[in-house]
Enzyme design. Structure first.
Site, PDB file in Angstrom:
ATOM      1  N   CYS A 158       0.764  -1.215  -0.067  1.00 37.47           N
ATOM      2  CA  CYS A 158      -0.019  -0.077   0.053  1.00 37.47           C
ATOM      3  C   CYS A 158       0.995   1.359  -0.024  1.00 37.47           C
ATOM      4  O   CYS A 158       0.453   2.375  -0.040  1.00 37.47           O
ATOM      5  CB  CYS A 158      -0.986   0.016   1.136  1.00 37.47           C
ATOM      6  SG  CYS A 158      -2.196  -1.577   1.107  1.00 37.47           S
ATOM      7  N   HIS A 175      -2.161   7.901   5.933  1.00 38.38           N
ATOM      8  CA  HIS A 175      -2.331   6.939   5.598  1.00 38.38           C
ATOM      9  C   HIS A 175      -3.632   6.344   6.209  1.00 38.38           C
ATOM     10  O   HIS A 175      -4.671   5.896   5.065  1.00 38.38           O
ATOM     11  CB  HIS A 175      -1.239   5.702   6.016  1.00 38.38           C
ATOM     12  CG  HIS A 175      -1.466   4.620   5.126  1.00 38.38           C
ATOM     13  ND1 HIS A 175      -1.502   4.393   3.680  1.00 38.38           N
ATOM     14  CD2 HIS A 175      -1.656   3.354   5.674  1.00 38.38           C
ATOM     15  CE1 HIS A 175      -1.733   2.997   3.585  1.00 38.38           C
ATOM     16  NE2 HIS A 175      -1.630   2.600   4.487  1.00 38.38           N
ATOM     17  N   GLU A 210      -0.138   4.936  13.563  1.00 31.66           N
ATOM     18  CA  GLU A 210       0.349   6.524  12.880  1.00 31.66           C
ATOM     19  C   GLU A 210       0.294   7.643  13.781  1.00 31.66           C
ATOM     20  O   GLU A 210       1.049   8.528  13.726  1.00 31.66           O
ATOM     21  CB  GLU A 210      -0.472   6.524  11.427  1.00 31.66           C
ATOM     22  CG  GLU A 210      -0.226   7.709  10.837  1.00 31.66           C
ATOM     23  CD  GLU A 210      -0.991   7.696   9.312  1.00 31.66           C
ATOM     24  OE1 GLU A 210      -1.754   7.004   9.177  1.00 31.66           O
ATOM     25  OE2 GLU A 210      -0.492   8.444   8.609  1.00 31.66           O
ATOM     26  N   LYS A 248      -9.823   7.920   3.250  1.00 26.27           N
ATOM     27  CA  LYS A 248     -10.147   6.707   3.180  1.00 26.27           C
ATOM     28  C   LYS A 248     -11.452   6.340   3.437  1.00 26.27           C
ATOM     29  O   LYS A 248     -12.272   5.366   3.217  1.00 26.27           O
ATOM     30  CB  LYS A 248      -9.165   5.728   3.708  1.00 26.27           C
ATOM     31  CG  LYS A 248      -7.824   5.671   2.974  1.00 26.27           C
ATOM     32  CD  LYS A 248      -6.997   4.356   3.476  1.00 26.27           C
ATOM     33  CE  LYS A 248      -5.680   4.314   2.595  1.00 26.27           C
ATOM     34  NZ  LYS A 248      -4.965   5.420   2.657  1.00 26.27           N
ATOM     35  N   HIS A 257      -9.819   1.851   0.533  1.00 27.32           N
ATOM     36  CA  HIS A 257      -8.582   1.718   0.389  1.00 27.32           C
ATOM     37  C   HIS A 257      -8.146   1.306  -0.742  1.00 27.32           C
ATOM     38  O   HIS A 257      -8.296  -0.031  -0.989  1.00 27.32           O
ATOM     39  CB  HIS A 257      -7.892   0.738   1.642  1.00 27.32           C
ATOM     40  CG  HIS A 257      -6.451   0.922   1.917  1.00 27.32           C
ATOM     41  ND1 HIS A 257      -5.618   1.468   0.937  1.00 27.32           N
ATOM     42  CD2 HIS A 257      -5.702   0.417   2.757  1.00 27.32           C
ATOM     43  CE1 HIS A 257      -4.288   1.134   1.406  1.00 27.32           C
ATOM     44  NE2 HIS A 257      -4.279   0.723   2.320  1.00 27.32           N
ATOM     45  N   PHE A 305       2.120  -3.470   3.810  1.00 30.86           N
ATOM     46  CA  PHE A 305       2.284  -4.717   4.516  1.00 30.86           C
ATOM     47  C   PHE A 305       3.664  -4.771   4.131  1.00 30.86           C
ATOM     48  O   PHE A 305       4.402  -4.451   2.647  1.00 30.86           O
ATOM     49  CB  PHE A 305       1.328  -5.802   3.816  1.00 30.86           C
ATOM     50  CG  PHE A 305       0.176  -5.675   4.379  1.00 30.86           C
ATOM     51  CD1 PHE A 305      -0.212  -5.170   5.485  1.00 30.86           C
ATOM     52  CD2 PHE A 305      -0.901  -6.940   3.880  1.00 30.86           C
ATOM     53  CE1 PHE A 305      -1.547  -5.174   6.035  1.00 30.86           C
ATOM     54  CE2 PHE A 305      -1.989  -6.907   4.264  1.00 30.86           C
ATOM     55  CZ  PHE A 305      -2.384  -6.192   5.240  1.00 30.86           C
TER      56      PHE A 305
END
Length: 415
Positions: free
Chosen positions: A165, A305, A316, A337, A342, A401
């Site tokens: 991502c 994010h 975060e 998002k 996402h 990831f």
């Protein structure tokens, strides 16, 4: 001496539309593009919704023939459409400069997953002789970069990034460096993803990574909210044209923003869970600030994010607090998002466009579905309503990831 890099073209291909102005208006109005998945039967799936682009027909947006479009995967079609829109905005359609000074660097987390699934079915149901000869060039992660290069005869640097991502943000950052270091004058970059497929949806659901709010899809993506229960899968592309500053000035093309910093790091702790202390994310932000030659107090807004996952949003937040200290009290942040879901490897490309629009419009876009902030999430997330604000510089965060962390710093276009 490092060269300056500016933005001269942007595009989005999302469930909230393909026109950047309309897309921005919908973001600020708090609209959601999330809904039931319709492209395949998922009635017996644990999760049955996502940010799906309905009735997508690439021939409506490009001059590429329907026959040629059948030879590329859906994620490449998104990338080609995005490149067409951004290239046109950058006024490059008739530009005849040195093709070896123009390149492509587009990221994707997974690549042609739809093609893998369909050809796997054909192999087992019809035999190996029925597997398509176009399968390999359709499924490659670098297929978007390759096809954009072929379509526009871009013969300079060409590569692809696959950092889950964080792919698009890494791609944009790498393209920024290629121009800054005089390897190219123009780069088409960003990310494209089409993993909202039977295997993609079931795989992420089996990881318990997705929200299961099947009865209320548009409220499912809830970044930083106390009741968030996972992210919402989405698809699309965000494609950018980066250009060397003097090159853009000479062409007389409108400049939308300037990219001034890029940082990346790895958590090195777990393949799918973030470092709970946010150390890798913090290091990527610090690298980006240092690369830009600015202090934390010089950032006015962060496009996070912010995936709506229980662990990710807290990590975060911890990272932002550690980097920005007391400055967080006067520095709003938000995640889009909640509107879009996402887009995995494409998310950084679309959110880069959001950052550019925030600079142009001097508006912080809202974090929708944020009704009760998690007690561990203590920042100013611009809940549910856009905010007029002075924005000189934006930090864009993306994490993936594998522990990938990538951050970019943008500022207002030069006068």
């Amino acid at each position: 001496m490092r060269r300056r890099v500016v933005v001269t073209g942007v595009s989005v291909v999302t469930a909230l539309g393909l026109d950047v102005s309309e897309f921005w208006d919908k973001l600020c109005a708090g609209k959601s593009g999330v809904g039931p998945v319709e492209r395949f039967d998922c009635s017996d799936y644990k999760v049955r919704f996502g940010g799906e682009i309905k009735d997508f027909n690439a021939t409506e947006y490009t001059n590429i023939s329907a026959r040629d479009l059948k030879r590329v995967d859906r994620f490449v079609q998104f990338g080609l459409v995005g490149a067409h829109i951004a290239y046109r905005q950058a006024q490059l359609e008739d530009f005849d400069g040195d093709p070896y000074r123009r390149g492509v660097l587009v990221g994707s987390g997974i690549g042609g997953l739809n093609e893998i699934e369909s050809q796997h079915d054909r192999l087992y149901n019809q035999g190996p002789a029925r597997v398509s000869p176009f399968m390999i060039p359709k499924l490659m992660v670098n297929a978007a970069s390759g096809n954009i290069s072929v379509t526009y005869e871009l013969k300079g640097p060409n590569s692809a990034v696959a950092t889950a991502c964080a792919s698009a943000t890494n791609a944009i950052g790498d393209a920024f460096k290629l121009i800054q270091n005089d390897v190219a004058d123009i780069m088409v970059t960003g990310g494209s993803e089409a993993a909202l497929t039977p295997m993609g949806l079931s795989g992420f659901a089996r990881m318990n990574a997705l929200s299961t709010r099947n009865d209320d899809p548009q409220s499912a993506s809830r970044p930083f909210d106390k009741d968030r229960d996972g992210f919402v899968m989405a698809e699309g592309a965000g494609i950018i044209v980066l250009e060397e500053y003097e090159h853009a000035k000479k062409r007389g093309v409108p400049i939308l923003a300037e990219v001034i910093g890029y940082g990346m790091s790895a958590d090195g702790t777990h393949m799918t869970a973030p470092d709970p202390e946010g150390r890798g994310a913090a290091r990527a932000m610090q690298h980006a600030l240092k690369d830009a030659g600015i202090n934390p107090e010089d950032i006015d807004y962060i496009n996070t994010h912010g995936t709506s996952t229980p662990l990710g949003d807290v990590a975060e937040t911890v990272a932002i607090n550690s980097v920005f200290g007391s400055h967080v009290k006067t520095m709003p942040v938000s995640s889009t998002k909640g509107h879009l879901g996402h887009l995995l490897g494409a998310s950084g490309g679309v959110e880069f466009v959001v950052a550019v629009k925030a600079l142009l419009e001097q508006v912080g876009p809202p974090t929708i579905n944020l009704d009760q902030p998690d007690e561990k999430c203590n920042l100013d997330y611009i809940p549910n309503e856009p905010r007029d604000m002075k924005i000189e510089r934006v930090l864009k965060n993306s994490f993936g990831f594998g522990g990938h962390n990538a951050c970019l710093v943008l500022q207002k276009a030069p006068e």
